[in-house]
Scaffold this motif. Structure first.
Motif, mmCIF file in Angstrom:
data_model
loop_
_atom_site.group_PDB
_atom_site.id
_atom_site.type_symbol
_atom_site.label_atom_id
_atom_site.label_comp_id
_atom_site.label_asym_id
_atom_site.label_seq_id
_atom_site.Cartn_x
_atom_site.Cartn_y
_atom_site.Cartn_z
ATOM 1 N N GLU A 55 -19.630 18.272 -18.395
ATOM 2 C CA GLU A 55 -18.210 18.333 -18.770
ATOM 3 C C GLU A 55 -17.586 16.949 -18.931
ATOM 4 O OE1 GLU A 55 -17.007 22.712 -17.093
ATOM 5 O OE2 GLU A 55 -16.567 20.969 -15.856
ATOM 6 N N LEU A 56 -18.030 15.973 -18.111
ATOM 7 C CA LEU A 56 -17.428 14.637 -18.231
ATOM 8 C C LEU A 56 -17.741 14.052 -19.613
ATOM 9 C CD1 LEU A 56 -18.082 13.067 -14.691
ATOM 10 C CD2 LEU A 56 -16.048 14.248 -15.500
ATOM 11 N N ALA A 57 -19.006 14.209 -20.035
ATOM 12 C CA ALA A 57 -19.389 13.692 -21.363
ATOM 13 C C ALA A 57 -18.609 14.411 -22.458
ATOM 14 C CB ALA A 57 -20.886 13.868 -21.571
ATOM 15 N N ALA A 58 -18.419 15.735 -22.284
ATOM 16 C CA ALA A 58 -17.693 16.510 -23.298
ATOM 17 C C ALA A 58 -16.228 16.040 -23.395
ATOM 18 C CB ALA A 58 -17.748 18.000 -22.952
ATOM 19 N N LEU A 59 -15.620 15.722 -22.253
ATOM 20 C CA LEU A 59 -14.235 15.224 -22.265
ATOM 21 C C LEU A 59 -14.176 13.855 -22.957
ATOM 22 C CD1 LEU A 59 -13.214 16.289 -18.648
ATOM 23 C CD2 LEU A 59 -12.232 17.171 -20.764
ATOM 24 N N ALA A 60 -15.160 13.009 -22.655
ATOM 25 C CA ALA A 60 -15.201 11.680 -23.297
ATOM 26 C C ALA A 60 -15.342 11.837 -24.815
ATOM 27 C CB ALA A 60 -16.363 10.862 -22.728
ATOM 28 N N GLU A 61 -16.252 12.716 -25.238
ATOM 29 C CA GLU A 61 -16.483 12.894 -26.682
ATOM 30 C C GLU A 61 -15.212 13.372 -27.397
ATOM 31 O OE1 GLU A 61 -19.846 15.564 -26.813
ATOM 32 O OE2 GLU A 61 -21.111 14.061 -25.838
ATOM 33 N N GLY A 62 -14.473 14.285 -26.735
ATOM 34 C CA GLY A 62 -13.235 14.810 -27.337
ATOM 35 C C GLY A 62 -12.215 13.701 -27.548
ATOM 36 N N ALA A 63 -12.051 12.819 -26.547
ATOM 37 C CA ALA A 63 -11.084 11.721 -26.677
ATOM 38 C C ALA A 63 -11.557 10.713 -27.724
ATOM 39 C CB ALA A 63 -10.901 11.041 -25.321
ATOM 40 N N LEU A 64 -12.867 10.466 -27.752
ATOM 41 C CA LEU A 64 -13.393 9.476 -28.716
ATOM 42 C C LEU A 64 -13.170 9.924 -30.160
ATOM 43 C CD1 LEU A 64 -16.687 8.415 -26.886
ATOM 44 C CD2 LEU A 64 -14.704 6.953 -27.370
ATOM 45 N N ARG A 65 -13.293 11.254 -30.391
ATOM 46 C CA ARG A 65 -13.061 11.740 -31.768
ATOM 47 C C ARG A 65 -11.653 11.371 -32.234
ATOM 48 N NH1 ARG A 65 -16.203 16.123 -29.942
ATOM 49 N NH2 ARG A 65 -14.402 17.402 -29.400
ATOM 50 N N VAL A 66 -10.698 11.425 -31.292
ATOM 51 C CA VAL A 66 -9.312 11.083 -31.649
ATOM 52 C C VAL A 66 -9.141 9.568 -31.767
ATOM 53 C CG1 VAL A 66 -6.963 11.056 -30.695
ATOM 54 C CG2 VAL A 66 -8.280 13.185 -30.721
#
Ligand SMILES: Nc1ncnc2c1ncn2[C@@H]1O[C@H](COP(=O)(O)OP(=O)(O)OP(=O)(O)O)[C@@H](O)[C@H]1O
Ligand SMILES: CCCC(=O)O
Length: 369
Positions: free
Chosen positions: A336-347
């Protein structure tokens, strides 16, 4: 050259807060900060714990010598909000108000946005949440139950389901927005989602009594018997709620929520343990079959994820029943931590625009017919 982004990720659970510091997709460190039951006892509501948890996070960062001024954004796990489409959301005043009031329910993840906002506002940087459990992309058909006034709801492991589906899509050389997947997240709760071109068009409500039973939850139970139990006068409403969530599933049948313990018993020849454990796999396989019908048989892959996906015994039982539908891909854990990071990075990289909460869910098609 692309700018590097340093992110603080905050994922609050009922007895711990997982934090991570990421430089782009790379974790610099990840830590689970455990909270003793006694430490949390003084707080009447989950939301009252935020100042305590914030201090624990800041202390952990200080101990690691992390310089707060280097962060580009803080990302929190999203909580029980009003139903919204999937994506990355900027934390705003309406979101904070909904979480603080608990009007959509109390869940430890409600603290994610609040903690992210508290820290980010002092640093003058943005705070985001990504794919909270209330992501609702159901098609109108999927919302209808047989009782007008009781509508089916979308509450599921949206963050992990979508992150894993994106990863498998990349591996298959496709865009998530073009692929069709069935994703079964199998953890303490179990959700099975039909992902159609980037939208989860049908999924069971994994938090509130729908779908396969799970290590701790009852899933769908025969409605007539449940009604009779409710009115038998033998149990309070809270007791029945606990039978469905927390003390259902493996806990109710076998007295443990630990699938590894169940497997140990199965291997020692415990027939009851085997029957119940295989029944849980059978129910997941049936839900996958139902999702295959939703997707009209056009499926790029069936993805098994969550803690139970580490189990060969469990995933083999499922695969035996569903491998004829589409290739089965196993992606254990939840990252989940990686998934949260990926979501913010897309923005932050401009690949996706941050959504402004609340975004209404499209449901007009039902009303126009
Ligand atoms: N190697 C393994 N083999 C079998 N089962 C496992 C293994 N590792 C974890 N599990 C089981 O997975 C389940 C927990 O999964 P997970 O950690 O994803 O759940 P959670 O994060 O507590 O809940 P949720 O995923 O619903 O948010 C437990 O029943 C655990 O025993
Ligand atoms: C249903 C999503 C999250 C959880 O299992 O608590």
């Amino acid at each position: 050259m692309q700018r590097t982004h340093r992110l603080l990720i905050i994922n609050p659970g009922s007895t711990s807060t997982k934090i991570g510091v990421y430089e782009d997709e790379k974790p610099l460190f990840e830590e689970t900060l455990r909270h003793d039951v006694k430490e949390l006892a003084p707080y009447a509501r989950i939301i009252d714990q935020y100042a305590f948890r914030k201090q624990v996070i800041l202390d952990a960062l200080h101990e690691k010598g992390i310089n707060l001024t280097k962060f580009s954004a803080i990302v929190g796990r999203g909580g029980l909000l009003r139903p919204i489409p999937g994506g990355t959301y900027r934390v705003n005043a309406t979101m904070l108000e909904d979480l603080k009031s608990g009007r959509y329910g109390e869940h430890a993840s409600n603290l994610g946005a609040i903690l992210a906002h508290e820290i980010a506002s002092q640093l003058n940087i943005p705070a985001f949440i990504v794919d909270p459990v209330v992501v609702d992309e159901l098609e109108p058909l999927a919302r209808i139950s047989g009782v007008p006034g009781i509508e089916r709801k979308s509450i599921f492991h949206a963050l992990n389901q979508k992150a894993v589906a994106r990863r498998i899509a990349r591996e298959m050389g496709k865009r998530y927005e073009e692929a069709h997947f069935i994703v079964a997240h199998m953890g303490g709760g179990i959700s099975v989602g039909a992902h159609k071109a980037g939208r989860v068009v049908d999924v069971n409500n994994a938090l509130d009594g729908e779908g396969p039973f799970s290590p701790e939850r009852a899933g769908t139970v025969p409605a007539g018997d449940l009604v009779r139990l409710c009115f038998s006068g033998r149990h309070t409403q809270e007791e029945i709620r606990r039978m469905l969530v927390g003390k259902g599933g493996l806990v109710a049948h076998l007295g443990t929520n630990d699938a590894r313990e169940v497997e140990r018993r199965v291997e020692e020849g415990d027939k009851r343990a085997r029957l119940v454990y295989e029944a849980m796999a059978y129910q997941v396989a049936k839900a996958i079959g139902a999702a295959a019908a939703v997707l009209e048989g056009r499926i790029d892959a069936i993805i098994l994820t969550g803690g139970l996906a580490y189990s060969k015994m469990f995933t083999d039982w499922i695969a035996r029943r569903v491998a004829w539908i589409a290739p089965v891909k196993i992606y254990p854990g939840e990252n989940e931590l990686a998934a949260l990071a990926e979501g913010a990075l897309r923005v932050l990289r401009g690949e996706e625009e941050a959504k402004e909460y609340p975004v209404p869910v499209v449901r007009e098609a039902v009303l126009q017919r």
